[in-house]
Design a protein around this motif. Sequence first.
Motif, PDB file in Angstrom:
ATOM      1  N   SER A   1       0.646  -1.159  -0.199  1.00 39.09           N
ATOM      2  CA  SER A   1       0.235   0.029  -0.202  1.00 39.09           C
ATOM      3  C   SER A   1       0.890   1.334   0.017  1.00 39.09           C
ATOM      4  O   SER A   1       0.452   1.960  -0.608  1.00 39.09           O
ATOM      5  N   LEU A   2       2.155   1.463   0.891  1.00 35.54           N
ATOM      6  CA  LEU A   2       2.434   2.256   0.957  1.00 35.54           C
ATOM      7  C   LEU A   2       3.314   2.685  -0.672  1.00 35.54           C
ATOM      8  O   LEU A   2       3.894   3.893  -1.092  1.00 35.54           O
TER       9      LEU A   2
ATOM     10  N   MET B   1      -2.562   6.830   3.862  1.00 37.53           N
ATOM     11  CA  MET B   1      -1.502   6.337   4.184  1.00 37.53           C
ATOM     12  C   MET B   1      -1.500   5.537   5.219  1.00 37.53           C
ATOM     13  O   MET B   1      -1.432   4.984   6.308  1.00 37.53           O
ATOM     14  N   SER B   2      -2.416   7.185   6.103  1.00 36.33           N
ATOM     15  CA  SER B   2      -2.777   6.837   7.444  1.00 36.33           C
ATOM     16  C   SER B   2      -3.923   5.957   7.560  1.00 36.33           C
ATOM     17  O   SER B   2      -3.720   5.317   8.738  1.00 36.33           O
ATOM     18  N   TYR B   3      -4.449   5.220   7.000  1.00 35.93           N
ATOM     19  CA  TYR B   3      -5.634   4.700   7.361  1.00 35.93           C
ATOM     20  C   TYR B   3      -5.191   3.280   7.022  1.00 35.93           C
ATOM     21  O   TYR B   3      -5.222   2.405   8.277  1.00 35.93           O
ATOM     22  N   THR B   4      -3.693   2.644   6.079  1.00 33.27           N
ATOM     23  CA  THR B   4      -3.603   1.392   6.121  1.00 33.27           C
ATOM     24  C   THR B   4      -2.321   1.332   7.011  1.00 33.27           C
ATOM     25  O   THR B   4      -1.948   0.639   8.021  1.00 33.27           O
TER      26      THR B   4
ATOM     27  N   VAL C   1     -11.802   9.471   1.594  1.00 29.37           N
ATOM     28  CA  VAL C   1      -9.944   9.535   1.151  1.00 29.37           C
ATOM     29  C   VAL C   1     -10.434  10.808   0.556  1.00 29.37           C
ATOM     30  O   VAL C   1     -10.032  11.723   0.118  1.00 29.37           O
ATOM     31  N   MET C   2     -12.001  11.001  -0.193  1.00 24.90           N
ATOM     32  CA  MET C   2     -12.276  11.731  -1.274  1.00 24.90           C
ATOM     33  C   MET C   2     -13.624  13.063  -0.541  1.00 24.90           C
ATOM     34  O   MET C   2     -13.733  13.886  -1.427  1.00 24.90           O
TER      35      MET C   2
ATOM     36  N   ARG D   1      -7.580  11.284   9.637  1.00 21.59           N
ATOM     37  CA  ARG D   1      -7.166   9.753  10.540  1.00 21.59           C
ATOM     38  C   ARG D   1      -8.656   9.458  10.715  1.00 21.59           C
ATOM     39  O   ARG D   1      -9.711   9.934  10.366  1.00 21.59           O
ATOM     40  N   PRO D   2      -8.614   7.946  10.395  1.00 23.27           N
ATOM     41  CA  PRO D   2      -9.250   7.102   9.924  1.00 23.27           C
ATOM     42  C   PRO D   2     -10.347   7.677  11.027  1.00 23.27           C
ATOM     43  O   PRO D   2     -11.850   7.040  10.606  1.00 23.27           O
ATOM     44  N   GLN D   3      -9.511   7.029  11.700  1.00 22.44           N
ATOM     45  CA  GLN D   3     -10.756   7.446  13.685  1.00 22.44           C
ATOM     46  C   GLN D   3     -11.628   8.485  13.856  1.00 22.44           C
ATOM     47  O   GLN D   3     -12.754   8.066  13.672  1.00 22.44           O
ATOM     48  N   ASN D   4     -11.142   9.004  13.651  1.00 23.32           N
ATOM     49  CA  ASN D   4     -11.662  10.399  13.055  1.00 23.32           C
ATOM     50  C   ASN D   4     -13.112  11.543  12.184  1.00 23.32           C
ATOM     51  O   ASN D   4     -14.342  10.732  12.841  1.00 23.32           O
TER      52      ASN D   4
END
Lengths: 465, 357
Positions: free
Chosen positions: A80-81, A133-136, A157-158, A170-173
């Motif tokens: 992914s990175l 990237m912060s998600y993965t 992402v979008m 960040r995905p948590q938020n």
Amino acid sequence: MTFNSLQFLVFFMVVTLWYFRLKNQKGRIWLLLIASCYFYMSFIPEYILILGGTIIVDYFAGLLIEKSEAGKRKFWLITSLIANIGALAVFKYYNFFIDNIHTGFLFFGKPLSLPLLKMALPIGLSFHTFQAMSYTIEVYRRKQAAERNFVAYALYVMFYPQLVAGPIERPQNVLPQLKEFRPYNWDNVKEGLARMLWGFFKKVVIADRLAMVVERTYGHVHDSSSLALFTGAVFYSFQIYCDFSGYSDIALGAAKVMNIRLMENFKQPYLSHSISNFWTRWHVSLSSWFRDYVYIPLGGNRKGEWRRKLNVMIVFLLSGLWHGANWTFVVWGLLHGLLVILLTRKTQQEPERRNKLINALWMLSTFILVTFLWIFFRSENIGAAWAYIKEIFALRGGSNYLGFNSRNELYFSILVIAIMLYREKFLPGHFITNNIRFYCFTAMMVLICYFFGVFAENQFIYFQF
Amino acid sequence: MLKIIASYFFIIFGIATLWVSTSHSVMEYLLNKRDNHEWWGLNQLNHGDLASICYLEYLNKFAITDTTSLKHSRYDGPKNTVLFIHGDSYLMNIHDWIFSGISSFNHVGWNNTLHYHLDTSKRNVLVIEVAERTVRSYFGTTEIIDELCDTTMQKKSTAFRPCSTTQGIRYSSFFTEIRVSDFFNKFINQNLECNLFNYRFIIPMFGAKAAINYYLFSRASGDAVISKNKQFLLYKRTLDRTDINSSFCPLSKEEITKLVNNFNTIYDYYTATGFKEIYLSIIPSTVTVVEPEGYNNLIPAIQNDPRLKMKVIDAYDVLKRSPEKYFLRGDTHWNVYGQQKWVDMVNGVITKEANSK
């Protein structure tokens, strides 16, 4: 479609009203995703393929990371990175890399001609790749469950308010907020609209007005007086702040109207008492990204003083490169890193215990340092930046023309900067709750933006990153 | 209930507005339907193109108020010349009665085709008039040669238009015509502004903003810039050093050679088709004569080039002496006195050559 365009205003009205008319979250997610695609494609339609490609890779990488164990987890994370950094490397840094190879070979008398990529940088590439990237990484760290719903992940992402210039979320938020049905709330609408109007004010009344001075002084370095050049440098500090934080205000406001809370990106950075303090207030979502995903994994300050200094320099080098493929950004980042290392200990002596005058002096000196470093950020190349700085210190005469036809415009610019600083220092956050006050504030801001705004379809500076 | 109806109304209105502003053909259709004499009509450029574009038309200083017209020719000598003029908006509203010694007159703008039938019993003269700001973009390419030398082709419009449209699209198919590129039309903001705000009854509000900025900051908006002496509105593109329409955009020797060669190709074509004389006349941009410092010398460089085959009607040399007298203050063009001066020069050329035969 920039935020300061009529197209955005009509688009925002349609999407927001439609969003609240939908009674289930599935429909809302679809609506926001389609709207975000339209928003992104309105810049250059073809580039959605690049974005779509990285979304597909990261979506499946997230699922595979969660499902796998030990070595395989790392493999999928690295995949992914590589996909994300690869997109950045190709579309943002390839030409820079090739240019430097050409220069190197030319230096040794052996000219070389490698092919260059002839396409514009996809808008907001650095922002959405970092967010992806912060998600993965978070899934890899088991701090975030892999998202099963592809549409929800794509929207993460979008999501159009923060797609092209952050905040880098960040995905948590964000993911839980996007998936949860959030009802219409008039207080949020008021707060969001008031914040958007404040962002418009900062962009069209302040930033785009100061841009006239900045363009003039940076375009006439050798015939402008030292005073004019210094004024241009100071105005650029405020231009880039009002431009970028104005964008963030509109982004946060637009999300808030839909009852979605995004990360704060600015905390009065020009009131910082040190460079390291500045970086906890300026572009917070990026500096915290580097802190969480680069600085701490490198060992942070846990491996001794020299290692800490090296880690700081690595982070600021990457931060500079993140802003653009040009040596000016690299130098800008490294100088910030250097100042953080040199000045941290001396200035971290509990500012609240110093007297106000000393604090004010620290703030002023930090602001001036930041202003001089912005010269590297704004200039075409290092030579031009160096010439600009040299001409300031030459303390010579020359043209004092700042690009304004009237002194009134200079006074007006100073006045609106003062109003902006006062409001953000003494009236932070949402201070208008009463309906009547809200309507008055809205009417006043609309009139001010209309009558005193500079409308030339100027893009936001940070779109280029 | 009212809120729900209102929200659906605004959703539909918003989508319709975006769609209309996105589609070239619908925009073209709507623009042609609008009656510009009514309150919903477009803002007209009657008071000067720049003054109207930046809404400073209400200031007498920049508005066109002079109603003087061109003089009738009093020449009573032989009329043995057929005059063809291929020109641009500088020559709008010219008539045959202003010219001397002509038996026939043909004038076409750049967006029209020059249909010519030479009268071999007369002297056929062609005058190519072009605004300085368009010389490089027109004559710097070989397309212009194809266009000028091929009478079957249509010319592109260079006139100011308040809204952006594409020409040549049939209205009959606009409901069925769907093009992906239309959805991301780069002119959408101009079109939205036109659809939402460009109505004659709203213009006074724009005028108020323009007046505030003018009186408070000495600044015009949009494509207009106030000259240093505060007497003229100047077209922004003619000042921008990075724009080839500018009088200050650097000019290389190679580019001059290319321009001269292109003029010569056109000269050769028309000479071969039977024209007796072909003249070139480049009309300077206002900024060239009002603020000449840093001028790229485009006009002298072309006109004085020994390789240029066309004869020159040198408007630049005359007009630069008194720009205040010959140029409009709120418009990109000259005034009637400037136009008259040019007509006198053309008449001088026609009659001098005719009398010398």
